[in-house]
Design a protein around this motif. Structure first.
Motif, short mmCIF file in Angstrom:
data_model
loop_
_atom_site.label_atom_id
_atom_site.label_comp_id
_atom_site.label_asym_id
_atom_site.label_seq_id
_atom_site.Cartn_x
_atom_site.Cartn_y
_atom_site.Cartn_z
N LEU A 61 0.86 -1.18 0.00
CA LEU A 61 0.00 0.00 0.00
C LEU A 61 0.90 1.22 0.00
O LEU A 61 1.79 1.35 0.84
CB LEU A 61 -0.88 -0.01 1.26
N GLY A 62 0.68 2.11 -0.97
CA GLY A 62 1.39 3.38 -1.03
C GLY A 62 0.42 4.49 -0.67
O GLY A 62 -0.65 4.59 -1.26
N LEU A 63 0.78 5.30 0.33
CA LEU A 63 -0.06 6.40 0.78
C LEU A 63 0.61 7.72 0.42
O LEU A 63 1.76 7.95 0.78
CB LEU A 63 -0.26 6.33 2.30
N ASP A 64 -0.12 8.57 -0.30
CA ASP A 64 0.40 9.88 -0.68
C ASP A 64 -0.32 10.96 0.11
O ASP A 64 -1.50 11.24 -0.13
CB ASP A 64 0.20 10.10 -2.19
N PHE A 65 0.39 11.56 1.08
CA PHE A 65 -0.13 12.65 1.88
C PHE A 65 0.28 13.97 1.22
O PHE A 65 1.40 14.08 0.72
CB PHE A 65 0.43 12.60 3.31
N GLN A 105 5.86 9.86 -0.24
CA GLN A 105 4.96 8.70 -0.17
C GLN A 105 5.35 7.81 1.00
O GLN A 105 6.52 7.56 1.25
CB GLN A 105 5.01 7.89 -1.47
N GLU A 106 4.34 7.37 1.73
CA GLU A 106 4.53 6.42 2.83
C GLU A 106 4.14 5.04 2.29
O GLU A 106 3.21 4.92 1.50
CB GLU A 106 3.65 6.77 4.02
N THR A 107 4.85 4.02 2.73
CA THR A 107 4.56 2.66 2.25
C THR A 107 4.21 1.74 3.41
O THR A 107 4.62 1.97 4.56
CB THR A 107 5.74 2.07 1.47
N PHE A 108 3.49 0.73 3.05
CA PHE A 108 3.03 -0.27 4.01
C PHE A 108 3.04 -1.59 3.25
O PHE A 108 2.35 -1.73 2.24
CB PHE A 108 1.61 0.12 4.43
N GLU A 109 3.86 -2.55 3.70
CA GLU A 109 3.94 -3.83 3.01
C GLU A 109 3.72 -4.96 4.00
O GLU A 109 4.31 -4.97 5.08
CB GLU A 109 5.31 -4.00 2.34
N ILE A 110 2.87 -5.89 3.60
CA ILE A 110 2.61 -7.08 4.41
C ILE A 110 3.09 -8.29 3.63
O ILE A 110 2.75 -8.45 2.46
CB ILE A 110 1.12 -7.20 4.75
N SER A 112 6.73 -0.80 7.34
CA SER A 112 5.90 0.37 7.21
C SER A 112 6.69 1.62 7.53
O SER A 112 7.41 1.67 8.52
CB SER A 112 4.71 0.27 8.18
N SER A 113 6.55 2.61 6.67
CA SER A 113 7.17 3.91 6.97
C SER A 113 6.18 4.84 7.65
O SER A 113 6.55 5.87 8.18
CB SER A 113 7.68 4.56 5.67
N ILE A 114 4.92 4.49 7.68
CA ILE A 114 3.88 5.35 8.25
C ILE A 114 3.94 5.39 9.78
O ILE A 114 3.61 6.39 10.39
CB ILE A 114 2.47 4.93 7.79
#
Length: 183
Positions: free
Chosen positions: A71-75, A80-85, A97-99
């Motif tokens: 999941l890439g989140l663009d604030f 971009q913040e990333t979230f990987e499972i 996760s960088s978030i």
């Protein structure tokens, strides 16, 4: 369903790739309805943490061969913040996760252990949804599933993590809400 808490984490995903205009009634078959959950998608969302609200756009991608979901989140005005499972190792769910760092820097009220439980809850939910979609399991180890005409709801057995899939069309859900409650 929203309960008062000092550390409430809520993620709302509105999926652009799923039509939000025509709504259909759901069947009572959780495995069938779980196939409407978009795991590769894009859209907009909101994150509520201890009274603060963050708005973002996102892209998600499921790679079943590699057993990973990203999941890439663009604030706005941020990188971009990333979230990987990753569940490629049997019996383990690993997350990168960088978030988490961003949330801990910007909100001193967030307990790092509770944030880690929230992130882990998303990983367990994701893995369970994939197994439901593939009909690999009839009985859940971690979630209790209920369904009504307009919503598929998953609640973890500790009653702390809630996943609501709403605004169904004939083949997709248009709104996903994930909520973690710290008692």
């Amino acid at each position: 369903m929203f309960l008062k808490s000092t550390a409430l984490l809520v993620l709302l995903f509105s999926l652009n790739s799923c039509s939000l205009f025509n709504s259909y009634k759901l069947t009572r078959d959780v495995a069938f309805e779980s196939k409407k959950i978009c795991l590769t998608s894009e859209g907009r969302g909101r994150l509520h943490v201890s009274g603060r609200k963050y708005v973002f756009s996102f892209e998600s991608f499921l790679d079943q061969k590699e057993s990973k979901w990203t999941l890439g989140l663009d604030f706005p005005l941020h990188n971009q913040e990333t979230f990987e499972i990753d569940w490629s190792v049997a019996g383990k769910i690993r997350m990168k996760s960088s978030i988490e760092d961003k949330l801990l820097r910007e909100s001193s009220e967030v307990n790092p252990k509770e944030l880690a439980l929230f992130v882990r809850g998303i990983g367990v939910l994701l893995k369970e949804v994939i197994f439901l979609k593939e009909n690999k399991t009839k009985k859940s180890k971690f979630y209790q599933w209920t369904i009504n005409d307009k919503e598929l709801l998953g609640v973890d057995k500790r009653k702390r993590f809630f996943a609501s899939f709403q605004k169904p069309t004939n083949d997709k859900f248009g709104l996903i809400s994930l909520e973690y409650i710290n008692p």
